[in-house]
Design a protein around this motif. Structure first.
Motif, PDB file in Angstrom:
ATOM      1  N   PHE A   3       0.824  -1.195   0.000  1.00  0.00           N
ATOM      2  CA  PHE A   3       0.000   0.000   0.000  1.00  0.00           C
ATOM      3  C   PHE A   3       0.867   1.258   0.000  1.00  0.00           C
ATOM      4  CE2 PHE A   3      -2.394   3.336   2.201  1.00  0.00           C
ATOM      5  CZ  PHE A   3      -3.485   3.417   1.353  1.00  0.00           C
ATOM      6  N   SER A   4       1.932   1.258   0.790  1.00  0.00           N
ATOM      7  CA  SER A   4       2.796   2.439   0.831  1.00  0.00           C
ATOM      8  C   SER A   4       3.468   2.659  -0.520  1.00  0.00           C
ATOM      9  CB  SER A   4       3.828   2.311   1.946  1.00  0.00           C
ATOM     10  OG  SER A   4       4.606   1.151   1.771  1.00  0.00           O
ATOM     11  N   GLY A   5       3.802   1.596  -1.208  1.00  0.00           N
ATOM     12  CA  GLY A   5       4.366   1.733  -2.542  1.00  0.00           C
ATOM     13  C   GLY A   5       3.369   2.291  -3.537  1.00  0.00           C
ATOM     14  N   LEU A   6       2.107   1.878  -3.401  1.00  0.00           N
ATOM     15  CA  LEU A   6       1.064   2.410  -4.287  1.00  0.00           C
ATOM     16  C   LEU A   6       0.826   3.898  -4.037  1.00  0.00           C
ATOM     17  CD1 LEU A   6      -1.517  -0.505  -4.197  1.00  0.00           C
ATOM     18  CD2 LEU A   6      -0.021   0.155  -6.082  1.00  0.00           C
ATOM     19  N   VAL A   7       0.849   4.317  -2.780  1.00  0.00           N
ATOM     20  CA  VAL A   7       0.671   5.735  -2.460  1.00  0.00           C
ATOM     21  C   VAL A   7       1.831   6.548  -3.031  1.00  0.00           C
ATOM     22  CG1 VAL A   7       0.592   7.410  -0.563  1.00  0.00           C
ATOM     23  CG2 VAL A   7      -0.756   5.326  -0.430  1.00  0.00           C
ATOM     24  N   LEU A   8       3.049   6.036  -2.879  1.00  0.00           N
ATOM     25  CA  LEU A   8       4.218   6.723  -3.428  1.00  0.00           C
ATOM     26  C   LEU A   8       4.156   6.789  -4.953  1.00  0.00           C
ATOM     27  CD1 LEU A   8       6.961   8.047  -2.959  1.00  0.00           C
ATOM     28  CD2 LEU A   8       7.968   5.771  -3.096  1.00  0.00           C
ATOM     29  N   ALA A   9       3.752   5.700  -5.588  1.00  0.00           N
ATOM     30  CA  ALA A   9       3.649   5.692  -7.051  1.00  0.00           C
ATOM     31  C   ALA A   9       2.610   6.701  -7.530  1.00  0.00           C
ATOM     32  CB  ALA A   9       3.298   4.290  -7.537  1.00  0.00           C
ATOM     33  N   GLU A  10       1.472   6.763  -6.851  1.00  0.00           N
ATOM     34  CA  GLU A  10       0.436   7.740  -7.230  1.00  0.00           C
ATOM     35  C   GLU A  10       0.957   9.159  -7.073  1.00  0.00           C
ATOM     36  OE1 GLU A  10      -2.358  10.769  -6.720  1.00  0.00           O
ATOM     37  OE2 GLU A  10      -1.366   9.918  -4.967  1.00  0.00           O
ATOM     38  N   ALA A  11       1.676   9.421  -5.994  1.00  0.00           N
ATOM     39  CA  ALA A  11       2.190  10.766  -5.767  1.00  0.00           C
ATOM     40  C   ALA A  11       3.213  11.152  -6.828  1.00  0.00           C
ATOM     41  CB  ALA A  11       2.810  10.854  -4.370  1.00  0.00           C
ATOM     42  N   VAL A  12       4.095  10.242  -7.167  1.00  0.00           N
ATOM     43  CA  VAL A  12       5.124  10.540  -8.172  1.00  0.00           C
ATOM     44  C   VAL A  12       4.492  10.740  -9.539  1.00  0.00           C
ATOM     45  CG1 VAL A  12       7.099   9.548  -9.402  1.00  0.00           C
ATOM     46  CG2 VAL A  12       7.001   9.431  -6.920  1.00  0.00           C
ATOM     47  N   LEU A  13       3.577   9.848  -9.921  1.00  0.00           N
ATOM     48  CA  LEU A  13       2.951   9.984 -11.232  1.00  0.00           C
ATOM     49  C   LEU A  13       2.117  11.256 -11.335  1.00  0.00           C
ATOM     50  CD1 LEU A  13       1.925   6.308 -11.959  1.00  0.00           C
ATOM     51  CD2 LEU A  13       3.738   7.627 -13.047  1.00  0.00           C
ATOM     52  N   SER A  14       1.412  11.609 -10.269  1.00  0.00           N
ATOM     53  CA  SER A  14       0.628  12.843 -10.298  1.00  0.00           C
ATOM     54  C   SER A  14       1.527  14.072 -10.303  1.00  0.00           C
ATOM     55  CB  SER A  14      -0.312  12.906  -9.100  1.00  0.00           C
ATOM     56  OG  SER A  14      -1.267  11.884  -9.180  1.00  0.00           O
ATOM     57  N   TYR A  15       2.660  13.973  -9.627  1.00  0.00           N
ATOM     58  CA  TYR A  15       3.599  15.103  -9.579  1.00  0.00           C
ATOM     59  C   TYR A  15       4.158  15.415 -10.961  1.00  0.00           C
ATOM     60  CZ  TYR A  15       7.669  17.894  -8.377  1.00  0.00           C
ATOM     61  OH  TYR A  15       8.606  18.890  -8.306  1.00  0.00           O
ATOM     62  N   ILE A  16       4.480  14.371 -11.718  1.00  0.00           N
ATOM     63  CA  ILE A  16       5.049  14.620 -13.046  1.00  0.00           C
ATOM     64  C   ILE A  16       3.980  14.804 -14.115  1.00  0.00           C
ATOM     65  CG2 ILE A  16       7.221  13.464 -12.520  1.00  0.00           C
ATOM     66  CD1 ILE A  16       6.245  11.060 -14.071  1.00  0.00           C
ATOM     67  N   GLY A  17       2.709  14.669 -13.726  1.00  0.00           N
ATOM     68  CA  GLY A  17       1.624  14.958 -14.656  1.00  0.00           C
ATOM     69  C   GLY A  17       1.118  13.774 -15.446  1.00  0.00           C
ATOM     70  N   VAL A  18       1.519  12.564 -15.097  1.00  0.00           N
ATOM     71  CA  VAL A  18       1.102  11.379 -15.827  1.00  0.00           C
ATOM     72  C   VAL A  18      -0.052  10.679 -15.122  1.00  0.00           C
ATOM     73  CG1 VAL A  18       1.915   9.165 -16.767  1.00  0.00           C
ATOM     74  CG2 VAL A  18       3.445  11.106 -16.676  1.00  0.00           C
ATOM     75  N   GLY A  19      -0.270  10.973 -13.862  1.00  0.00           N
ATOM     76  CA  GLY A  19      -1.265  10.272 -13.054  1.00  0.00           C
ATOM     77  C   GLY A  19      -2.678  10.746 -13.319  1.00  0.00           C
ATOM     78  N   VAL A  20      -3.391  11.013 -12.246  1.00  0.00           N
ATOM     79  CA  VAL A  20      -4.790  11.406 -12.343  1.00  0.00           C
ATOM     80  C   VAL A  20      -4.920  12.786 -12.983  1.00  0.00           C
ATOM     81  CG1 VAL A  20      -5.431  10.000 -10.349  1.00  0.00           C
ATOM     82  CG2 VAL A  20      -4.783  12.379 -10.007  1.00  0.00           C
ATOM     83  N   ASP A  21      -6.141  13.137 -13.336  1.00  0.00           N
ATOM     84  CA  ASP A  21      -6.437  14.436 -13.932  1.00  0.00           C
ATOM     85  C   ASP A  21      -5.947  15.548 -13.002  1.00  0.00           C
ATOM     86  OD1 ASP A  21      -7.509  16.367 -15.577  1.00  0.00           O
ATOM     87  OD2 ASP A  21      -9.500  16.239 -14.668  1.00  0.00           O
ATOM     88  N   PRO A  22      -5.256  16.562 -13.521  1.00  0.00           N
ATOM     89  CA  PRO A  22      -4.731  17.625 -12.653  1.00  0.00           C
ATOM     90  C   PRO A  22      -5.795  18.383 -11.860  1.00  0.00           C
ATOM     91  CG  PRO A  22      -3.698  17.728 -14.807  1.00  0.00           C
ATOM     92  CD  PRO A  22      -4.792  16.696 -14.897  1.00  0.00           C
ATOM     93  N   SER A  23      -7.054  18.301 -12.275  1.00  0.00           N
ATOM     94  CA  SER A  23      -8.095  18.990 -11.511  1.00  0.00           C
ATOM     95  C   SER A  23      -8.491  18.206 -10.261  1.00  0.00           C
ATOM     96  CB  SER A  23      -9.324  19.232 -12.387  1.00  0.00           C
ATOM     97  OG  SER A  23      -9.890  17.990 -12.775  1.00  0.00           O
ATOM     98  N   MET A  24      -8.105  16.924 -10.183  1.00  0.00           N
ATOM     99  CA  MET A  24      -8.402  16.107  -9.005  1.00  0.00           C
ATOM    100  C   MET A  24      -7.333  16.329  -7.937  1.00  0.00           C
ATOM    101  SD  MET A  24      -9.572  12.508 -10.708  1.00  0.00           S
ATOM    102  CE  MET A  24      -9.904  11.787  -9.124  1.00  0.00           C
ATOM    103  N   ILE A  25      -7.756  16.228  -6.696  1.00  0.00           N
ATOM    104  CA  ILE A  25      -6.816  16.385  -5.594  1.00  0.00           C
ATOM    105  C   ILE A  25      -6.109  15.061  -5.348  1.00  0.00           C
ATOM    106  CG2 ILE A  25      -6.601  16.902  -3.133  1.00  0.00           C
ATOM    107  CD1 ILE A  25      -7.296  19.311  -4.834  1.00  0.00           C
TER     108      ILE A  25
END
Length: 83
Positions: A3-25
């Motif tokens: 779970f901690s790895g998934l949270v870190l992966a989501e944070a990194v992907l969202s930080y570089i703009g590849v993850g979730v939609d930028p309008s989502m928190i």
């Protein structure tokens, strides 16, 4: 620990703009927004600290919950006690 790895992966992907939609928190967008705030004068550092504290609290709470569930339902721990 997955779970901690998934949270870190989501944070990194969202930080570089590849993850979730930028309008989502998400943690990545919170950290990216805090980075932009730190570039201003006077420097606003508490939004970055808050993002990291919330991420740490989420991962710690999930790990403590998982340990408690394992301790409650693992038959190997019930039968012989802790090894």
């Amino acid at each position: 620990m997955d779970f901690s790895g998934l949270v870190l992966a989501e944070a990194v992907l969202s930080y570089i703009g590849v993850g979730v939609d930028p309008s989502m928190i998400s943690f990545g967008t919170m950290i990216n927004g805090a980075r932009l705030e730190m570039a201003r004068e006077p420097m606003v550092w508490w939004s970055l600290a808050a993002a990291f504290v919330f991420m740490l609290a989420l991962v710690l709470a999930a790990n403590l919950f998982a340990d408690a569930v394992r301790d409650a339902f693992d038959p190997r721990l019930r039968a012989g006690g802790r090894a």
